[in-house]
Design a protein around this motif. Structure first.
Motif, PDB file in Angstrom:
ATOM      1  N   GLU A 132       0.825  -1.209   0.000  1.00  0.00           N
ATOM      2  CA  GLU A 132       0.000   0.000   0.000  1.00  0.00           C
ATOM      3  C   GLU A 132       0.860   1.260   0.000  1.00  0.00           C
ATOM      4  OE1 GLU A 132      -2.773  -0.117   3.162  1.00  0.00           O
ATOM      5  OE2 GLU A 132      -3.890  -1.846   2.380  1.00  0.00           O
ATOM      6  N   ARG A 133       1.878   1.296   0.850  1.00  0.00           N
ATOM      7  CA  ARG A 133       2.744   2.467   0.900  1.00  0.00           C
ATOM      8  C   ARG A 133       3.535   2.623  -0.398  1.00  0.00           C
ATOM      9  NH1 ARG A 133       5.417   2.586   7.003  1.00  0.00           N
ATOM     10  NH2 ARG A 133       3.444   2.811   8.152  1.00  0.00           N
ATOM     11  N   ALA A 134       3.999   1.496  -0.949  1.00  0.00           N
ATOM     12  CA  ALA A 134       4.752   1.569  -2.203  1.00  0.00           C
ATOM     13  C   ALA A 134       3.874   2.094  -3.337  1.00  0.00           C
ATOM     14  CB  ALA A 134       5.312   0.195  -2.553  1.00  0.00           C
ATOM     15  N   GLU A 135       2.643   1.626  -3.404  1.00  0.00           N
ATOM     16  CA  GLU A 135       1.730   2.108  -4.450  1.00  0.00           C
ATOM     17  C   GLU A 135       1.401   3.579  -4.247  1.00  0.00           C
ATOM     18  OE1 GLU A 135      -1.540  -0.532  -4.237  1.00  0.00           O
ATOM     19  OE2 GLU A 135      -0.555  -2.136  -5.364  1.00  0.00           O
ATOM     20  N   ALA A 136       1.293   4.010  -2.984  1.00  0.00           N
ATOM     21  CA  ALA A 136       1.054   5.428  -2.722  1.00  0.00           C
ATOM     22  C   ALA A 136       2.214   6.293  -3.185  1.00  0.00           C
ATOM     23  CB  ALA A 136       0.816   5.639  -1.222  1.00  0.00           C
ATOM     24  N   LEU A 137       3.422   5.718  -3.225  1.00  0.00           N
ATOM     25  CA  LEU A 137       4.601   6.432  -3.714  1.00  0.00           C
ATOM     26  C   LEU A 137       4.754   6.325  -5.228  1.00  0.00           C
ATOM     27  CD1 LEU A 137       7.163   5.387  -0.937  1.00  0.00           C
ATOM     28  CD2 LEU A 137       6.110   7.633  -1.242  1.00  0.00           C
ATOM     29  N   GLY A 138       3.799   5.684  -5.885  1.00  0.00           N
ATOM     30  CA  GLY A 138       3.837   5.587  -7.337  1.00  0.00           C
ATOM     31  C   GLY A 138       4.556   4.371  -7.878  1.00  0.00           C
ATOM     32  N   VAL A 139       4.817   3.369  -7.049  1.00  0.00           N
ATOM     33  CA  VAL A 139       5.527   2.165  -7.492  1.00  0.00           C
ATOM     34  C   VAL A 139       4.512   1.160  -8.044  1.00  0.00           C
ATOM     35  CG1 VAL A 139       6.991   0.237  -6.787  1.00  0.00           C
ATOM     36  CG2 VAL A 139       7.335   2.506  -5.788  1.00  0.00           C
ATOM     37  N   PRO A 140       4.687   0.687  -9.273  1.00  0.00           N
ATOM     38  CA  PRO A 140       3.792  -0.348  -9.814  1.00  0.00           C
ATOM     39  C   PRO A 140       4.159  -1.703  -9.221  1.00  0.00           C
ATOM     40  CG  PRO A 140       5.472   0.202 -11.432  1.00  0.00           C
ATOM     41  CD  PRO A 140       5.702   1.112 -10.260  1.00  0.00           C
TER      42      PRO A 140
END
Length: 335
Positions: free
Chosen positions: A226-234
């Motif tokens: 969730e945090r990675a996706e919030a940072l724009g990581v696919p």
């Protein structure tokens, strides 16, 4: 720790260079220092037979083993990141078991004419690919993202299935063919040559460059999906990329040298203890340590019982246990 990373990486490269030189200069054939110098410089008075041993056997073997060690360490580091599991390794998705079943079936059941044409390495790579496909198919759920825990459980199930097949083939096989298959299962670099270098180097370069390019995304993945996706990581795309890179590196390693365990599990942890968890410094360190350790172990396999040769898996298991215990103790202290 990161500030000292270039120095530590330089020391690891120096260690790798030393063990590679040792792997070229020492072996079962007795060669004097003068002959070694003449052989390496391609002098006219260099003994032809000994030159062939060094240039057509030792040098390609050392290079191939170094590339395999680096590839397995890289694959292990990436798998531990993708699944956020410190016990993940390149073989977690059933790759080694699938390769083992295919190779053992080829050695025991297929006529020698077919195996000579197709080759056991090709069969092993196809087996690894089949196991990977099955694991991925069992892990995927329509409309839902890939769950690392489901991937691990699917990999365990696929591994157990192929291990059962391997045991079945070994039980029914001819004793001489079974002995040959067991030798392959324990890992050996004795059959490597110059023709193995391009594909190992190409795969390692491709996956290594892409991993370094996405090092920031790999760091963010450790924070959770969730945090990675919030940072724009696919995250989903990145995880699939890691899986395909792992099957490429591991499949080729298994095809060339058989089952080489512990490198992908232990060496990434050792690299983290030395330079930390940032992938931009972790990946090069893990690759250099993996290459150095496997070259050193392969040299010992050649020397300890010369002229007989120990399988790689025997010494790797002995040497991997103490550092693994230390890593577990360190994890308990930080828990």
């Amino acid at each position: 720790m990161t500030a000292r990373a270039p120095l530590l990486f330089g020391l690891s490269l120096a260690l790798l260079g030393l063990v590679m030189v040792a792997g070229v200069l020492w072996g079962t054939a007795e060669i004097t220092w003068g002959e070694r110098l003449a052989i390496l410089t391609r002098a006219d008075d260099a003994p032809r037979g000994l030159s062939m041993i060094v240039w057509e056997w030792r040098i390609p073997r050392v290079l191939a083993v170094a590339l395999i060690g680096a590839g397995l360490a890289l694959a292990g580091a990436l798998m531990q990141t993708a699944l956020r599991n410190p016990l993940a390794d390149p073989y977690l998705m059933g790759l080694s078991s699938g390769a083992s079943a295919a190779a053992v079936a080829g050695i025991i059941w297929l006529p020698s004419g077919i195996t000579d044409v197709v080759g056991i390495p090709v069969l092993a790579f196809l087996g690894a690919g089949a196991a990977f496909t099955m694991t991925l198919g069992l892990s995927m759920q329509r409309g839902r993202s890939l769950d690392p825990l489901v991937v691990i459980l699917a990999g365990v199930a696929v591994s157990l299935m192929f291990q059962s097949l391997t045991a079945f083939f070994l039980y029914l096989g001819d004793p001489q063919a079974t002995r040959s298959a067991l030798g392959w299962l324990m890992g050996s670099a004795s059959g490597t040559g110059w023709n193995d270098i391009p594909m190992l180097l190409g795969a390692l370069t491709l996956v290594g460059v892409l991993a370094l390019w996405r090092a920031g995304d790999l760091d963010a993945t450790l924070l959770g999906d969730e945090r990675a996706e919030a940072l724009g990581v696919p995250v989903e795309t990145l995880r699939y990329s890691i899986f395909f890179g792992t099957v490429l590196l591991t499949g080729l390693a298994v095809a060339v040298a058989g089952i080489v365990g512990f490198i992908g599990l232990i060496l990434p942890h050792m690299a983290r203890l030395i330079v930390g968890a940032r992938h931009r410094v972790l990946i090069p360190m893990a690759m250099s340590l993996g290459a150095a350790v496997l070259v050193a172990v392969d040299l010992l396999c050649r020397l300890l019982l010369a002229p007989e040769e120990l399988p790689l898996g025997v010494l790797l298991a002995l040497f991997a246990a103490p550092p693994f215990i230390l890593i577990l103790r360190g994890m308990r202290r930080h828990a």
